[in-house]
Design a protein around this motif. Structure first.
Motif, short mmCIF file in Angstrom:
data_model
loop_
_atom_site.label_atom_id
_atom_site.label_comp_id
_atom_site.label_asym_id
_atom_site.label_seq_id
_atom_site.Cartn_x
_atom_site.Cartn_y
_atom_site.Cartn_z
N ALA A 637 0.99 -1.30 0.05
CA ALA A 637 0.00 0.05 0.07
C ALA A 637 1.06 1.29 0.02
O ALA A 637 0.66 2.20 -0.68
CB ALA A 637 -0.99 -0.07 0.99
N ALA A 656 -7.78 0.09 -1.90
CA ALA A 656 -8.10 -1.15 -1.68
C ALA A 656 -8.34 -1.87 -2.92
O ALA A 656 -8.15 -3.34 -2.72
CB ALA A 656 -9.51 -0.86 -0.90
N LEU A 659 -5.13 -3.32 -3.99
CA LEU A 659 -4.61 -4.39 -3.37
C LEU A 659 -5.45 -5.62 -3.35
O LEU A 659 -5.07 -6.75 -2.92
CB LEU A 659 -4.55 -3.88 -1.75
CG LEU A 659 -3.35 -2.66 -1.71
CD1 LEU A 659 -3.65 -2.17 -0.25
CD2 LEU A 659 -1.93 -3.47 -2.01
N LEU A 666 -8.31 -3.04 4.63
CA LEU A 666 -7.07 -2.04 4.23
C LEU A 666 -6.90 -1.17 5.58
O LEU A 666 -5.59 -1.21 6.14
CB LEU A 666 -7.48 -1.30 3.19
CG LEU A 666 -6.48 -0.06 2.80
CD1 LEU A 666 -4.85 -0.53 2.49
CD2 LEU A 666 -6.95 0.82 1.71
#
Lengths: 736, 547
Positions: A637, A656, A659, A666
């Motif tokens: 991140a 988010a 990812l 997150l």
């Protein structure tokens, strides 16, 4: 002259529009003129026809009445016993005569009164009585315009001609007793053919009122003429009688029935015809009637034209506007700001675009070709990929069964472009052979791959290439690999050619250097599988020393074998390919570390082992990195935020999503890991960057705001102040 | 669908119209007896005597005939009419019709089924036989006249002979009120001779045929007008010249005829005689032939008509002639200057017999069958006949002499007519008005103009001389003939007329022989005149019972 010619040639769209409009206008005009002309002629023809009809009507009716009069006198001529007698001799005949006259009188609606005068006597008879001639003339029927003497003369006239006395007032006791009206017309017909008497017919004005009368608005005069006199007329306007008579005579002389005449300065249409009886009938109508009719109705035509032309004009204008706007836009797109209405320039611009697009396509193709050849030679393609890749690059390998690799070198003057073109031309000459080249910068060679169907034709091409090279280069060396059929052996073929090339010191350069003439065993001895297995294990363990040790083992093994350089290279290449195959999910791009061309640059065995080690190390690192990344979401991140903070759209949702987790996960994981919420971290990144920019650059606050990912600079300034404690301006000022 | 409906509706309405038409036509012919009863049931506001005639306003419709040449104001604007309306209390709605349109309009009116109340028609004919006797469109009046028309009744009674007998139809009913402007005369034709010429030639008035012939010869040859020209016309007459023709000469030969076209007369024995077969006729023809041969007649004697003779009488070269009178005839430049009346001679054995002129009333006003106020209408007509109203309606208001109209009383209470016919537009009904003035009445009421007096004097002279027929031929107009008889006698009368003129011309120009005369007489025998014509009239005349 040229300039104006040029200008004239320079076909502005407006010129074209103007031309079209002019044509349309001309069409409309000519249409309008034609319609108007037709209308004019029609109205005129109607005008003439109406007058003719009027005249025909008058003439037909009156002539038929005159015919009746003629018949009466003919009959009277036949009945001699009652028309030729002296009253004092045979008075009883007078009764019969009176009866006969009465019959004629009763039957007629034309004449009001009928008299008969026998030339050899001095009496006049009507249907009731006898009248002594003098008493008749003096008291019975007194004419206003003809004297008694004249009337008596007419009564006894023996010329055999009909006489007509113009309409005039008639007095006398006969008038008072019998005739209703005062104005009468008198016709005197000789009793022919013997002409022994005269029949007198008196026609009252009522008859002519009805026959010749017309409405005032018609502005028409009707006349009956005889013997150069107007006998009876009904006029709606005054006119000169003499002139009328003259004009009528003129028309009669040339046997013209209708014509335009000018009487007293006014224009009229005169229609005249002579009847069988000798009377001339004419009708005179003022031309103003015709003109007024034209005028009044032409507005209708003009209106019609207007109605038609207005929409046409609107259409033309709007079409032209649309077209010119388009032309201008097209020219703008083509960057022709000056002559923005010139549609010729559109054509040339598009031509240019097409040419450049074609060129770029060609370049693209050439580029793809080169890329394909390069990848082919590195055996990057698997069998199922190769045909598609070839097709994308313009090669049709479906018809191809053989290929070989040619390496060319030249110590020449650097005119490589021209040589290449010539070579490619030679290749193209043979249509069963395809080929392309890549330049090997490191070694200064040109690599050609030739595809073909049969050796014979390929040999011919090779020969030609060699000849061409020798002609155009100072020192030309050409090395050719074996013929191969398996398209996955591209690297092998290259290595063959490379080996042949390296043999240039030993062979005669005036000939092609063939791998086949190198001799030597061509078999590649494969490394036993255990070595490969160990190497893979070492990479997986992530231990560099182990890798090195295993690589050393492999090298020793190779040294022991009876490998030629070529076979060694081939084996090496294969080995590396196998490794990469194994670890391909790591995402390593082999090209960063190794390609087949490097093999030719290796000087000693250490180089080879170095390359192998390096490759393994890369693999190990990438594995570690990937795992590490996979385990460390937060790090990911952070790294993502560090890379993308400048994107104003970057927010927690986007992060988010990147990812592959939910925003809640997150926020929780990040906070657990880094003890700060991801959004605050992003703000921090941005603010730090902003500080850096404010300090080190002269960017405006707004620009800084944009750079760090805030579209709205007010928001940025607020955040900045909150984070830093000062406004961006103050901070900057503080730092200076 | 719509078209069908419309078509059906149209057809139905057409049928309905047809039915109503028929129905109304039928209903317009009620029997006379019904009408009499309805007529007598007068309204309550009706006054049998005195004025106004009605107490409540009453409107009656009048169809009124005028001559073509008349220019009259609207009747209901005329002061005389207004005065009448005020007096009687009856308002009149006028429909004015010119006489040339009268018969058409009348027939249309009968056909339409909507009739006016009163027809006022001295200037337009209303056939009593057709509309009264046959179709009952007019109502009989004789039973009501005495009750509701005292003025009229009295005036009739004051005459020697009832002048209204001429109004009686073949069924014995009287369908109209009479119109009569009497002149108190009994003779139409009078004989005149040029007194100047007699004096110039020193001749006396001839008393025999021979004397007359000689006198005429003297006129011809003696140059009595002294101009040296033989331009004198001894006998100025025509053959078929109406009043100037032989019909007015034949009385000299005992054959009394009017100026019409019927060739029968009533002799003093009440016998109907056929004129052209009489001896007197032959004698006349023979005499005329002599005169013609000798040039004693106008050369145009055979051919000239009434108008031509009239013109010649207006100049003064005439010896002998026959006419109505001298004054007010336009003869002032002609015969009036020198002619005098004389009693003509007749051949030996024959008496002069002049046509007796009967002054009888002609139909003046009638009442239609749809009139619901008959007594009121009759009283109104009677009011019109009252002397002062009557004269005002005819000549204009009393005392309007300055405008060329009207009348006035003279010092003797007699009426002088001050109307000199110069008014351009007349606000009185003129001679179209209902005027009933029989002989005795008129002479006691009205100052006759001089020409009337002249004529009356002539008549007196002839009456005294006894040369007027006893029974007027005019009765032949009133004999009761059936419709059939009327039609058939009409045809024969035309044939007789044609035959007479054809032969008379020859007789005069060529003379009479026994053969030609017999042939002439035979003509009439061949036509069956005696049975079909003469006897028919005789029979009808006998029915009349002349006194």
């Amino acid at each position: 002259m040229n300039r104006t010619e040029g200008k004239w040639r320079n076909r502005n769209i407006f010129h074209y529009i103007v031309a079209v409009s002019t044509v349309l206008l001309l069409i409309f005009l000519s249409m309008g003129i034609y319609i108007y002309q037709y209308y004019y002629h029609t109205i005129y023809a109607d005008f003439l026809a109406a007058n003719e009809r009027t005249l025909d009507y008058i003439m037909t009716r009156h002539e038929s009445e005159m015919k009746i009069l003629k018949n009466i006198v003919i009959q009277m001529n036949v009945e001699t016993n009652i028309t030729r007698f002296r009253l004092e001799e045979t008075p009883e005949k007078s009764l019969k005569l009176r009866d006969r006259l009465n019959q004629y009188w009763i039957a007629s609606e034309f004449f009001e009164f009928i008299f008969y005068c026998y030339h050899r006597d001095h009496y006049v008879f009507n249907q009731n009585t006898s009248l002594e001639i003098d008493s008749f003339l003096n008291k019975g029927l007194v004419l206003e315009e003809n004297s008694r003497g004249m009337f008596k003369e007419f009564l006894y006239d023996e010329s055999g001609e009909m006489l007509a006395l113009p309409e005039q007032e008639v007095c006398g006791y006969l008038q008072a007793g019998y005739l209703v009206s005062e104005q009468s017309t008198i016709y005197m017909l000789p009793v022919l053919p013997d002409n022994i008497g005269t029949a007198v017919f008196v026609v009252n004005q009522k008859f002519y009122n009805e026959l010749l009368g017309s409405e005032a608005k018609e502005r028409r005069n009707n006349y009956i003429l005889y013997d150069g006199q107007i006998i009876v007329s009904r006029e709606n306007f005054d006119t000169e009688a003499d002139e009328l008579l003259r004009q009528t005579a003129v028309m009669e002389a040339v046997q013209q029935k209708q014509g335009k005449v000018t009487i007293g300065g006014e224009h009229y249409l005169l229609t005249a015809e002579r009847g069988v009886s000798g009377l001339t009938y004419c009708t005179l109508q003022t031309m103003d009637v015709f003109r007024e009719k034209i005028l009044s109705e032409q507005w209708g035509i003009l209106f019609l034209l207007l109605v038609c032309s207005v929409p046409a004009a609107i259409a033309v204008v709007s079409a032209s506007r649309a077209v010119s706007t388009r032309v201008k836009r097209l020219n703008m797109l083509l960057n022709q700001k000056e002559d923005s209405y010139n549609y010729d320039s559109i054509e040339s611009g598009i031509q240019m675009l097409t040419k450049s697009s074609q060129e770029s396509t060609r370049e693209n193709l050439n580029h793809r070709k080169s890329g394909f050849i390069r990848s082919f030679v590195q055996s990057d393609y698997r069998k199922d990929e190769i045909y598609r890749a070839a097709r994308d690059s313009g090669f049709l390998l479906e018809n191809i069964s053989l290929f070989l690799v040619v390496l060319m070198g030249d110590r020449g003057d650097g005119n490589e472009g021209r040589i290449h073109t010539l070579m490619l031309q030679e290749i193209e000459k043979e249509n069963t052979v395809e080929g392309w080249q890549v330049g090997l910068i490191n070694s200064g060679q040109s690599l050609y791959v030739l595809f073909g169907r049969e050796r014979k034709s390929m040999e011919e091409v090779l020969q030609r290439l060699f000849t061409c090279g020798q002609e155009h280069c100072e020192e030309f060396i050409m090395a050719v690999s074996e013929y191969h059929e398996d398209f996955e052996e591209g690297a092998k073929a290259y290595l063959e050619a490379d080996a042949a090339y390296d043999n240039r010191f030993l062979e005669d350069n005036s000939m092609m250097l063939r791998f086949s003439s190198l001799g030597g065993p061509g078999t590649v001895e494969m490394l036993p599988d255990v070595y490969l297995y160990n190497l893979k294990k070492a990479i997986r363990s992530g231990s560099m020393p182990e890798v090195q040790r295993t690589v050393g083992d492999i090298c020793n093994r190779v040294k022991q074998g009876n490998q030629t350089l070529l076979t060694f290279r081939i084996m090496y290449n294969d080995l590396l390919h196998l490794l990469l195959e194994e670890f391909k999910d790591v995402g390593t791009d082999l090209k960063d570390v190794y390609n087949v061309f490097m093999l030719s640059q290796c000087l000693n065995i250490h180089d080879f082992s170095d390359i192998l080690c390096e490759a393994c190390r890369m693999l190990m690192d990438n594995r570690r990195a990937t795992e590490k990344e996979r385990d460390n979401m937060a790090a990911r991140a952070v790294s993502y935020m560090q890379e993308n903070f400048g994107n104003p759209e970057l927010n927690m949702g986007m992060l988010a999503e990147y990812l592959g987790i939910s925003p809640v996960t997150l926020a929780v994981e990040f906070r657990n890991s880094e003890n700060i919420s991801p959004s605050d971290y992003l703000v921090a990144i941005r603010m730090e960057k902003a500080k850096e920019l404010l300090e080190n650059t002269k960017l405006l606050v707004k620009e800084v705001s944009q750079a760090v990912g805030y579209e709205d600079d007010h928001v940025f300034m607020r955040r900045f102040k909150k984070y830093v404690g000062k406004t961006p301006k103050e901070y900057r000022m503080g730092r200076m | 669908m719509k078209k069908k409906v419309i078509a059906v509706v149209l057809v139905l309405s057409l049928i309905l119209c047809g039915l109503t038409g028929c129905h109304s036509a039928d209903s317009s012919v009620p029997s006379s007896s019904n009408q009499e009863t309805s007529g007598q049931a007068a309204g309550e506001s009706f006054n049998e005597t005195g004025y106004p005639i009605v107490n409540e306003p009453l409107t009656l419709k009048v169809m009124f005939a005028i001559r073509d040449t008349d220019v009259l104001t609207e009747p209901d604007t005329m002061p005389v009419i207004r005065a009448l309306e005020e007096k009687t209390g009856i308002h009149l709605e006028w429909e004015v019709v010119k006489s040339s349109d009268w018969s058409t309009k009348l027939n249309l009116m009968w056909a339409s089924g909507e009739y006016p109340d009163i027809l006022l028609h001295p200037s337009g004919a209303v056939e009593k036989e057709e509309f009264g006797v046959e179709q009952h469109l007019l109502i009989p009046l004789e039973e009501m006249i005495e009750q509701y028309m005292p003025v009229y009744t009295e005036r009739i009674a004051g005459e020697d002979e009832d002048p209204t007998t001429s109004l009686i139809a073949s069924d014995g009913h009287t369908y109209s009120i009479g119109y009569l402007f009497a002149q108190d005369i009994s003779v139409e034709q009078h004989f005149f001779i040029n007194q100047e010429w007699l004096d110039a030639l020193n001749l006396k008035t001839p008393e025999t045929m021979d004397e007359l012939t000689d006198t005429l010869r003297a006129f011809k040859n003696g140059d009595p007008n002294g101009n040296g020209q033989p331009d004198e016309v001894p006998l100025q007459m025509g053959l078929n010249a109406a009043g100037y023709g032989i019909r007015w000469l034949l009385p000299m030969f005992g054959i009394p005829l009017d100026s019409g076209s019927r060739w029968i007369y009533i002799d003093d024995d009440k016998n109907v005689q056929l004129a052209p077969v009489q001896d007197g006729f032959r004698q006349c023809m023979e005499w005329l032939h002599v005169l013609y041969e000798e040039g004693l007649t106008d050369p145009e004697f055979i051919s000239q008509d009434k108008n031509t003779v009239d013109t010649k009488l207006k100049s003064d070269n005439v010896g002998m002639f026959v006419c109505w009178r001298l004054e007010a005839m336009g003869y002032s430049d002609g015969v009036e200057k020198n002619a005098t009346l004389f009693v003509p001679p007749s051949p030996e054995g024959t008496k002069v017999s002049c046509y007796r002129y009967l002054e009888t009333a002609s139909p003046g006003a009638s009442i239609t069958c749809t009139n619901e106020h008959v007594p009121e209408s009759l009283r109104l007509l009677d009011a019109m006949l009252e002397t002062e109203t009557m004269f005002s309606l005819y000549f204009g208001a009393e005392g309007s002499g300055a405008e060329g109209k009207g009348w006035e009383y003279d010092n003797n209470g007699m009426i002088n007519v001050t109307n000199d016919n110069t008014a351009d537009v007349k606000d009185y009904l003129d001679c179209n008005a209902l005027f009933f003035a029989p002989g005795n009445y008129i002479s006691s009421t009205y100052n006759l103009p001089s020409q009337r007096i002249e004529k009356i004097e002539y008549c007196d002279i002839y009456e005294e001389a006894g040369i007027v027929q006893k029974y007027s031929d005019k009765y032949l107009n009133y004999v009761p003939l059936t419709a059939e008889q009327r039609d058939s006698t009409q045809l024969i009368a035309t044939d007789i007329d044609n035959a007479v003129w054809e032969n008379a011309a020859n007789f005069v120009s060529k003379g009479v022989t026994d053969e030609s005369w017999d042939a002439f007489v035979k003509l009439f025998a061949d036509m069956g005149v005696e049975e079909k014509y003469v006897q028919v009239y005789q029979g009808a005349l006998d029915q009349m019972k002349l006194d």
